[in-house]
Design a protein around this motif. Structure first.
Motif, PDB file in Angstrom:
ATOM      1  N   PHE A   1      53.884  36.898  37.612  1.00 30.50           N
ATOM      2  CA  PHE A   1      53.464  37.196  38.957  1.00 30.50           C
ATOM      3  C   PHE A   1      54.497  36.653  39.698  1.00 30.50           C
ATOM      4  CE2 PHE A   1      51.092  35.984  42.720  1.00 30.50           C
ATOM      5  CZ  PHE A   1      50.531  37.122  43.068  1.00 30.50           C
ATOM      6  N   SER A   2      55.277  35.816  39.813  1.00 29.76           N
ATOM      7  CA  SER A   2      56.321  35.514  40.711  1.00 29.76           C
ATOM      8  C   SER A   2      57.309  36.463  40.659  1.00 29.76           C
ATOM      9  CB  SER A   2      56.841  34.053  40.612  1.00 29.76           C
ATOM     10  OG  SER A   2      55.804  33.212  40.769  1.00 29.76           O
ATOM     11  N   HIS A   3      57.806  37.171  39.609  1.00 25.96           N
ATOM     12  CA  HIS A   3      58.826  38.107  39.427  1.00 25.96           C
ATOM     13  C   HIS A   3      58.284  39.357  40.095  1.00 25.96           C
ATOM     14  CE1 HIS A   3      61.700  41.070  37.994  1.00 25.96           C
ATOM     15  NE2 HIS A   3      60.472  41.859  37.477  1.00 25.96           N
ATOM     16  N   TYR A   4      57.064  39.566  39.961  1.00 25.93           N
ATOM     17  CA  TYR A   4      56.458  40.766  40.533  1.00 25.93           C
ATOM     18  C   TYR A   4      56.523  40.838  42.229  1.00 25.93           C
ATOM     19  CZ  TYR A   4      52.223  44.019  41.837  1.00 25.93           C
ATOM     20  OH  TYR A   4      51.549  44.874  42.306  1.00 25.93           O
ATOM     21  N   VAL A   5      55.991  39.621  42.661  1.00 32.11           N
ATOM     22  CA  VAL A   5      56.384  39.332  44.129  1.00 32.11           C
ATOM     23  C   VAL A   5      57.579  39.261  44.791  1.00 32.11           C
ATOM     24  CG1 VAL A   5      55.601  37.709  45.740  1.00 32.11           C
ATOM     25  CG2 VAL A   5      53.953  37.983  44.135  1.00 32.11           C
ATOM     26  N   ARG A   6      58.393  38.906  43.890  1.00 33.55           N
ATOM     27  CA  ARG A   6      59.870  38.802  44.192  1.00 33.55           C
ATOM     28  C   ARG A   6      60.260  40.318  44.426  1.00 33.55           C
ATOM     29  NH1 ARG A   6      61.561  35.613  40.974  1.00 33.55           N
ATOM     30  NH2 ARG A   6      62.318  37.098  39.386  1.00 33.55           N
TER      31      ARG A   6
ATOM     32  N   MET B   1      44.753  32.540  47.655  1.00 25.28           N
ATOM     33  CA  MET B   1      45.186  33.802  48.667  1.00 25.28           C
ATOM     34  C   MET B   1      45.997  33.158  49.920  1.00 25.28           C
ATOM     35  SD  MET B   1      45.818  36.974  49.311  1.00 25.28           S
ATOM     36  CE  MET B   1      44.545  37.802  48.293  1.00 25.28           C
ATOM     37  N   ARG B   2      45.096  32.007  50.533  1.00 27.60           N
ATOM     38  CA  ARG B   2      45.999  31.524  51.687  1.00 27.60           C
ATOM     39  C   ARG B   2      47.372  30.865  51.144  1.00 27.60           C
ATOM     40  NH1 ARG B   2      46.180  32.031  56.560  1.00 27.60           N
ATOM     41  NH2 ARG B   2      48.553  32.189  56.195  1.00 27.60           N
ATOM     42  N   GLU B   3      47.281  30.062  50.055  1.00 33.34           N
ATOM     43  CA  GLU B   3      48.646  29.375  49.420  1.00 33.34           C
ATOM     44  C   GLU B   3      49.581  30.665  49.172  1.00 33.34           C
ATOM     45  OE1 GLU B   3      50.349  27.209  45.343  1.00 33.34           O
ATOM     46  OE2 GLU B   3      48.058  27.868  45.639  1.00 33.34           O
ATOM     47  N   LEU B   4      49.356  31.896  48.663  1.00 29.87           N
ATOM     48  CA  LEU B   4      50.237  32.777  48.363  1.00 29.87           C
ATOM     49  C   LEU B   4      50.868  33.355  49.647  1.00 29.87           C
ATOM     50  CD1 LEU B   4      51.645  35.014  46.765  1.00 29.87           C
ATOM     51  CD2 LEU B   4      49.623  36.621  46.896  1.00 29.87           C
ATOM     52  N   LEU B   5      49.985  33.753  50.909  1.00 31.60           N
ATOM     53  CA  LEU B   5      50.296  34.113  52.267  1.00 31.60           C
ATOM     54  C   LEU B   5      51.330  33.098  52.865  1.00 31.60           C
ATOM     55  CD1 LEU B   5      47.041  35.642  53.444  1.00 31.60           C
ATOM     56  CD2 LEU B   5      48.854  36.862  52.657  1.00 31.60           C
ATOM     57  N   ASP B   6      51.091  31.811  52.707  1.00 31.47           N
ATOM     58  CA  ASP B   6      51.891  30.812  53.225  1.00 31.47           C
ATOM     59  C   ASP B   6      53.291  30.808  52.546  1.00 31.47           C
ATOM     60  OD1 ASP B   6      49.898  29.842  55.073  1.00 31.47           O
ATOM     61  OD2 ASP B   6      49.251  28.246  54.072  1.00 31.47           O
TER      62      ASP B   6
ATOM     63  N   PRO C   1      55.617  34.846  53.791  1.00 29.65           N
ATOM     64  CA  PRO C   1      55.457  35.198  55.207  1.00 29.65           C
ATOM     65  C   PRO C   1      55.703  36.635  55.710  1.00 29.65           C
ATOM     66  CG  PRO C   1      57.313  34.252  55.069  1.00 29.65           C
ATOM     67  CD  PRO C   1      56.736  33.885  53.645  1.00 29.65           C
ATOM     68  N   TRP C   2      56.242  37.609  54.673  1.00 31.86           N
ATOM     69  CA  TRP C   2      56.274  38.910  54.697  1.00 31.86           C
ATOM     70  C   TRP C   2      54.935  39.542  54.370  1.00 31.86           C
ATOM     71  CZ3 TRP C   2      55.735  41.918  50.237  1.00 31.86           C
ATOM     72  CH2 TRP C   2      55.721  40.963  49.285  1.00 31.86           C
ATOM     73  N   LEU C   3      54.109  38.992  53.684  1.00 30.90           N
ATOM     74  CA  LEU C   3      52.914  39.562  52.891  1.00 30.90           C
ATOM     75  C   LEU C   3      51.780  39.387  53.782  1.00 30.90           C
ATOM     76  CD1 LEU C   3      52.339  40.692  49.972  1.00 30.90           C
ATOM     77  CD2 LEU C   3      51.665  38.491  49.397  1.00 30.90           C
ATOM     78  N   PHE C   4      50.877  40.643  53.690  1.00 36.11           N
ATOM     79  CA  PHE C   4      49.571  40.742  54.213  1.00 36.11           C
ATOM     80  C   PHE C   4      48.665  40.622  53.059  1.00 36.11           C
ATOM     81  CE2 PHE C   4      52.883  42.042  57.401  1.00 36.11           C
ATOM     82  CZ  PHE C   4      52.203  41.364  58.556  1.00 36.11           C
ATOM     83  N   PHE C   5      47.271  40.840  53.683  1.00 33.54           N
ATOM     84  CA  PHE C   5      46.128  40.578  52.894  1.00 33.54           C
ATOM     85  C   PHE C   5      45.138  41.928  52.959  1.00 33.54           C
ATOM     86  CE2 PHE C   5      41.953  38.158  53.003  1.00 33.54           C
ATOM     87  CZ  PHE C   5      41.480  38.483  51.405  1.00 33.54           C
ATOM     88  N   THR C   6      44.719  42.382  51.822  1.00 34.56           N
ATOM     89  CA  THR C   6      43.560  43.238  51.754  1.00 34.56           C
ATOM     90  C   THR C   6      42.465  42.561  51.103  1.00 34.56           C
ATOM     91  OG1 THR C   6      44.860  45.447  51.630  1.00 34.56           O
ATOM     92  CG2 THR C   6      42.547  45.500  50.599  1.00 34.56           C
ATOM     93  N   LEU C   7      41.332  42.559  51.938  1.00 35.38           N
ATOM     94  CA  LEU C   7      40.102  41.830  51.514  1.00 35.38           C
ATOM     95  C   LEU C   7      39.099  42.817  51.079  1.00 35.38           C
ATOM     96  CD1 LEU C   7      37.856  39.322  51.369  1.00 35.38           C
ATOM     97  CD2 LEU C   7      37.088  40.161  53.642  1.00 35.38           C
ATOM     98  N   ASP C   8      38.933  42.508  49.615  1.00 36.13           N
ATOM     99  CA  ASP C   8      38.100  43.470  48.944  1.00 36.13           C
ATOM    100  C   ASP C   8      36.743  42.601  48.833  1.00 36.13           C
ATOM    101  OD1 ASP C   8      36.161  44.465  46.751  1.00 36.13           O
ATOM    102  OD2 ASP C   8      37.881  45.854  46.455  1.00 36.13           O
ATOM    103  N   VAL C   9      35.656  43.372  49.649  1.00 33.05           N
ATOM    104  CA  VAL C   9      34.442  42.564  49.982  1.00 33.05           C
ATOM    105  C   VAL C   9      33.776  42.450  48.687  1.00 33.05           C
ATOM    106  CG1 VAL C   9      32.233  42.551  51.118  1.00 33.05           C
ATOM    107  CG2 VAL C   9      34.435  43.022  52.559  1.00 33.05           C
TER     108      VAL C   9
END
Length: 273
Positions: A125-130, A162-167, A170-178
């Protein structure tokens, strides 16, 4: 100002010009374009046709893109599957830029086995995000990570994670799937909004019934409560109807689908005004 959209896969059986026309006729002002929409995906992704449809429908002012997910998993234990999944995400982000999208939504992947994710899964997952980070910083598109339903092999299915990932990113945003959040509890979408509203750029909105996800809103009080929370926190992105038409009980005609969307569109306007 909030925009009101629908995922293109709701009209999966139609051509690109028909899809854009139907969305416009429903009263919505935006579309989330899934690259796997068959008339696009199965014809080698003719980007120019989507651009032409956008020009023909300037009333659809919001245009977002969803990365391919079918048969793909960037955290797969199979290295070939993981590699091609990451490559598709990067290629899709570039296509989203060509189309003029403002938001691009990705899925986090999952552990292949139905077991809790381990160190190797989070390394993938870290590789994917990078790789996404390296691509995203070259563009102005908001790349949004989507929360998943709370399954045993999910990598990203709690507001805290999700909050941990966003912190961390800082370039990443969030899509909330309700619907994914509602599969945990009726309060879970509110918790996501409270913790992550400052990075929220897209919302997939739909109901759950039992263990099934992605139903129309149908003037649900639960949906009204979620939208009330979004309104209270000043959300001004896209509300994207993500409806699984197989949940409707029978095949709907295009006219019936348009009417359904129009009803949900009116409900969303009432809740967000």
């Amino acid at each position: 100002m909030v925009s009101f959209s629908v995922a293109s896969m709701f009209f999966h059986e139609y051509t690109l010009p028909e899809i854009f026309s139907f969305v416009s006729r429903s009263g919505l002002n935006g579309i989330e374009f899934w690259l796997e929409t068959p008339h696009f995906w199965l014809r080698d992704m003719p980007v120019d046709e989507v651009i032409a449809c956008r020009r023909q429908h300037p009333e659809l002012t919001t245009f977002t893109v969803h990365t391919p997910i079918l048969d793909l998993n960037p955290c797969s234990i199979n290295p070939d599957v993981a590699d091609v999944s990451v490559e598709y995400a990067v290629r899709s982000l570039e296509i989203a830029g060509q189309m003029g999208a403002g938001v691009f939504t990705v899925h986090p992947g999952r552990r292949t086995a139905k077991r809790p994710p381990g160190e190797a899964d989070f390394t993938r997952f870290s590789h994917y995000v990078r790789v996404l980070r390296e691509t995203a910083i070259r563009d102005s598109i908001k790349v949004c990570m989507e929360n998943m339903e709370p399954m045993v092999n999910s990598l990203l299915c709690t507001p805290e994670r999700m909050r941990e990932l966003l912190d961390d990113e800082p370039w990443l945003f969030f899509t909330l799937d309700v619907a994914h959040a509602l599969s945990k509890s009726e309060e879970e979408p509110i918790r996501y909004i409270e913790l992550c509203h400052d990075r929220l750029a897209n919302v997939h909105i739909s109901r759950v019934e039992g263990n099934k996800l992605h139903f129309p809103l149908a003037k649900s009080p639960v949906m009204a409560k979620v939208m009330g929370s979004l309104r209270d926190y000043g959300y001004d992105g896209s509300l994207t109807l993500e409806i699984e038409d197989l949940n409707l009980g029978r095949p709907y005609s295009s006219g019936e689908k348009i009417a359904l969307l129009a009803q949900d569109c009116a409900f969303m306007h009432n809740c967000m005004d």
